[in-house]
Design a protein around this motif. Structure first.
Motif, PDB file in Angstrom:
ATOM      1  N   VAL A  81       0.850  -1.199   0.000  1.00 49.34           N
ATOM      2  CA  VAL A  81       0.000   0.000   0.000  1.00 49.34           C
ATOM      3  C   VAL A  81       0.884   1.247   0.000  1.00 49.34           C
ATOM      4  N   ASP A  82       1.931   1.181   0.796  1.00 45.23           N
ATOM      5  CA  ASP A  82       2.846   2.320   0.882  1.00 45.23           C
ATOM      6  C   ASP A  82       3.574   2.557  -0.452  1.00 45.23           C
ATOM      7  N   ARG A  83       3.946   1.457  -1.106  1.00 43.25           N
ATOM      8  CA  ARG A  83       4.616   1.594  -2.421  1.00 43.25           C
ATOM      9  C   ARG A  83       3.667   2.241  -3.426  1.00 43.25           C
ATOM     10  N   CYS A  84       2.411   1.836  -3.361  1.00 42.83           N
ATOM     11  CA  CYS A  84       1.409   2.393  -4.282  1.00 42.83           C
ATOM     12  C   CYS A  84       1.253   3.899  -4.020  1.00 42.83           C
ATOM     13  N   ARG A  85       1.130   4.249  -2.751  1.00 39.42           N
ATOM     14  CA  ARG A  85       0.956   5.664  -2.384  1.00 39.42           C
ATOM     15  C   ARG A  85       2.154   6.482  -2.890  1.00 39.42           C
ATOM     16  N   ARG A  86       3.382   5.936  -2.693  1.00 38.96           N
ATOM     17  CA  ARG A  86       4.577   6.674  -3.112  1.00 38.96           C
ATOM     18  C   ARG A  86       4.626   6.811  -4.624  1.00 38.96           C
ATOM     19  N   ARG A  87       4.245   5.739  -5.319  1.00 38.16           N
ATOM     20  CA  ARG A  87       4.283   5.783  -6.777  1.00 38.16           C
ATOM     21  C   ARG A  87       3.351   6.876  -7.309  1.00 38.16           C
ATOM     22  N   LEU A  88       2.154   6.921  -6.760  1.00 39.86           N
ATOM     23  CA  LEU A  88       1.194   7.909  -7.255  1.00 39.86           C
ATOM     24  C   LEU A  88       1.660   9.318  -6.883  1.00 39.86           C
ATOM     25  N   ARG A  89       2.261   9.435  -5.712  1.00 46.62           N
ATOM     26  CA  ARG A  89       2.754  10.757  -5.295  1.00 46.62           C
ATOM     27  C   ARG A  89       3.896  11.198  -6.209  1.00 46.62           C
ATOM     28  N   GLU A  90       4.837  10.261  -6.496  1.00 43.32           N
ATOM     29  CA  GLU A  90       5.987  10.601  -7.356  1.00 43.32           C
ATOM     30  C   GLU A  90       5.513  11.008  -8.744  1.00 43.32           C
ATOM     31  N   GLN A  91       4.411  10.433  -9.166  1.00 40.71           N
ATOM     32  CA  GLN A  91       3.926  10.748 -10.510  1.00 40.71           C
ATOM     33  C   GLN A  91       2.949  11.914 -10.474  1.00 40.71           C
ATOM     34  N   GLY A  92       2.958  12.612  -9.352  1.00 40.11           N
ATOM     35  CA  GLY A  92       2.121  13.806  -9.234  1.00 40.11           C
ATOM     36  C   GLY A  92       0.652  13.481  -9.179  1.00 40.11           C
ATOM     37  N   ARG A  93       0.329  12.253  -8.747  1.00 39.08           N
ATOM     38  CA  ARG A  93      -1.067  11.823  -8.751  1.00 39.08           C
ATOM     39  C   ARG A  93      -1.580  11.662  -7.314  1.00 39.08           C
ATOM     40  N   GLN A  94      -1.348  12.670  -6.490  1.00 37.64           N
ATOM     41  CA  GLN A  94      -1.780  12.532  -5.104  1.00 37.64           C
ATOM     42  C   GLN A  94      -2.907  13.505  -4.842  1.00 37.64           C
ATOM     43  N   GLU A  95      -3.943  13.393  -5.649  1.00 39.10           N
ATOM     44  CA  GLU A  95      -4.997  14.394  -5.546  1.00 39.10           C
ATOM     45  C   GLU A  95      -5.740  14.286  -4.228  1.00 39.10           C
ATOM     46  N   ARG A  96      -5.666  15.369  -3.480  1.00 38.20           N
ATOM     47  CA  ARG A  96      -6.217  15.398  -2.126  1.00 38.20           C
ATOM     48  C   ARG A  96      -7.707  15.031  -2.110  1.00 38.20           C
ATOM     49  N   GLY A  97      -8.024  14.089  -1.242  1.00 37.99           N
ATOM     50  CA  GLY A  97      -9.425  13.734  -1.063  1.00 37.99           C
ATOM     51  C   GLY A  97      -9.942  12.735  -2.080  1.00 37.99           C
ATOM     52  N   ARG A  98      -9.242  12.580  -3.203  1.00 38.07           N
ATOM     53  CA  ARG A  98      -9.741  11.677  -4.242  1.00 38.07           C
ATOM     54  C   ARG A  98      -9.175  10.271  -4.124  1.00 38.07           C
ATOM     55  N   PHE A  99      -8.010  10.170  -3.464  1.00 37.65           N
ATOM     56  CA  PHE A  99      -7.377   8.862  -3.298  1.00 37.65           C
ATOM     57  C   PHE A  99      -7.302   8.523  -1.816  1.00 37.65           C
ATOM     58  N   SER A 100      -7.636   7.275  -1.480  1.00 36.88           N
ATOM     59  CA  SER A 100      -7.376   6.780  -0.126  1.00 36.88           C
ATOM     60  C   SER A 100      -6.654   5.452  -0.271  1.00 36.88           C
ATOM     61  N   TYR A 101      -6.002   5.079   0.809  1.00 38.80           N
ATOM     62  CA  TYR A 101      -5.195   3.853   0.796  1.00 38.80           C
ATOM     63  C   TYR A 101      -5.523   3.047   2.037  1.00 38.80           C
ATOM     64  N   LEU A 102      -5.552   1.718   1.882  1.00 40.00           N
ATOM     65  CA  LEU A 102      -5.935   0.894   3.019  1.00 40.00           C
ATOM     66  C   LEU A 102      -5.246  -0.471   2.948  1.00 40.00           C
ATOM     67  N   ALA A 103      -4.642  -0.871   4.067  1.00 42.60           N
ATOM     68  CA  ALA A 103      -4.134  -2.249   4.170  1.00 42.60           C
ATOM     69  C   ALA A 103      -5.320  -3.104   4.581  1.00 42.60           C
ATOM     70  N   MET A 104      -5.720  -4.006   3.704  1.00 44.55           N
ATOM     71  CA  MET A 104      -6.970  -4.732   3.941  1.00 44.55           C
ATOM     72  C   MET A 104      -6.943  -6.059   3.183  1.00 44.55           C
ATOM     73  N   ASP A 105      -7.517  -7.073   3.796  1.00 40.28           N
ATOM     74  CA  ASP A 105      -7.706  -8.345   3.103  1.00 40.28           C
ATOM     75  C   ASP A 105      -8.949  -8.194   2.223  1.00 40.28           C
ATOM     76  N   GLY A 106      -8.763  -8.236   0.923  1.00 38.68           N
ATOM     77  CA  GLY A 106      -9.882  -8.026  -0.006  1.00 38.68           C
ATOM     78  C   GLY A 106     -10.942  -9.100   0.095  1.00 38.68           C
TER      79      GLY A 106
END
Ligand SMILES: C[S@@+](CC[C@H](N)C(=O)[O-])C[C@H]1O[C@@H](n2cnc3c(N)ncnc32)[C@H](O)[C@@H]1O
Length: 262
Positions: A81-106
């Motif tokens: 989850v953290d890698r995903c968050r960092r990737r989107l942030r590095e690519q300038g895709r960290q739009e506030r309020g539009r993305f959330s992240y969760l460690a969860m068993d699907g």
């Protein structure tokens, strides 16, 4: 099924620090899943969930495909989850309020029922312990006309490696993934769908050697063996990897599940 425990699965994926370098096939499958989803005309997505987001390859594309939606990116592994968050942030895709992240068993999410317009998952659901129960739970999370779109691995995946192990008389750690029929039955038993399809797409990959194949599988964190696996001694495994023809061709049997709720 005798899949490894969720904590072992999460630990293996969390440890896959070089995931992206080995994930060419996973990217190809995610692209294919998106193409299928686009053909399925999934419009008006306000709330989307991705299960098993990994390092965020599909996540980034989903965010582009549905720019107005709120996206919840989730994974069993908090490290992923953290890698995903960092990737989107590095690519300038960290739009506030539009993305959330969760460690969860699907497989057992506690999200609110009937709220999601789109649930996606690429190459994660083969790790589900109880596909029919998971399908029921995911179906209940969807809003009316909500769509479930997933790519997963099916029965017969890595059959060539299984044959090598069988001929050598050693235990093969590759889990037995659910068949197309099992997924189809799981979907069809749930009467909530307006339409649903399960299709198989075998993808053959030629690795330079048996060792290169195993390195690639472990490199994406997918090397956790089946619970019934009897470990093979290092010397026996070395001999097995050194033997046989190179290159080594292996088939990934990818299943695409797409369903729309009534
Ligand atoms: C092969 S990776 C695929 C990642 C990404 N979707 C991609 O295509 O690159 C599988 C991911 O599924 C996650 N996973 C496995 N079992 C899961 C579960 N029960 N719930 C959520 N995520 C799971 C793993 O932690 C891992 O990040």
């Amino acid at each position: 099924m005798s899949l490894p425990s969720s904590s072992h699965i999460a630990a293996a994926f969390g440890g896959a620090s070089g995931y992206d370098a080995h994930a060419g096939l996973q990217q190809q499958v995610a692209d294919d899943l998106l193409r299928r989803l686009e053909r399925f005309s999934c419009t008006r997505v306000a709330q989307a969930l991705e299960i098993g987001c990994g390092t965020g390859y599909l996540s980034r594309r989903l965010a582009t495909l549905h720019p107005e939606a709120h996206h919840l990116f989730s994974d069993l592994s908090a490290i992923m989850v953290d890698r995903c968050r960092r990737r989107l942030r590095e690519q300038g895709r960290q739009e506030r309020g539009r993305f959330s992240y969760l460690a969860m068993d699907g497989e057992r999410s506690a999200l609110r029922r009937g709220q999601l317009d789109l649930i996606t998952s690429s190459m994660a659901m083969q790790w589900f312990h109880d596909p029919p129960a998971a399908v029921n739970r995911l179906a209940a999370l969807l809003s009316p006309a909500g769509v479930l779109a997933a790519a997963t691995l099916g029965e017969g995946t890595f059959q060539e490696w299984r044959s090598v192990c069988k001929e050598a008389g050693v235990s093969c750690g590759t889990p037995h993934y659910p068949s197309l029929t099992r997924w189809r039955d799981a979907l069809e038993e749930n009467l909530c769908w307006r339409e649903c399809s399960v299709q198989e797409q075998p993808i053959s990959i030629t690795y330079s050697s048996r060792r290169a194949f195993l390195t690639a599988v472990k490199g994406v964190g997918a090397g956790t063996p089946d619970l019934n696996h009897q470990p093979v001694s290092v010397s026996r495994m070395r001999a097995l990897l050194a033997a046989g023809d190179a290159p080594f061709r292996v088939t990934w049997r990818v299943l695409f599940l797409i369903a729309r709720r009534e």
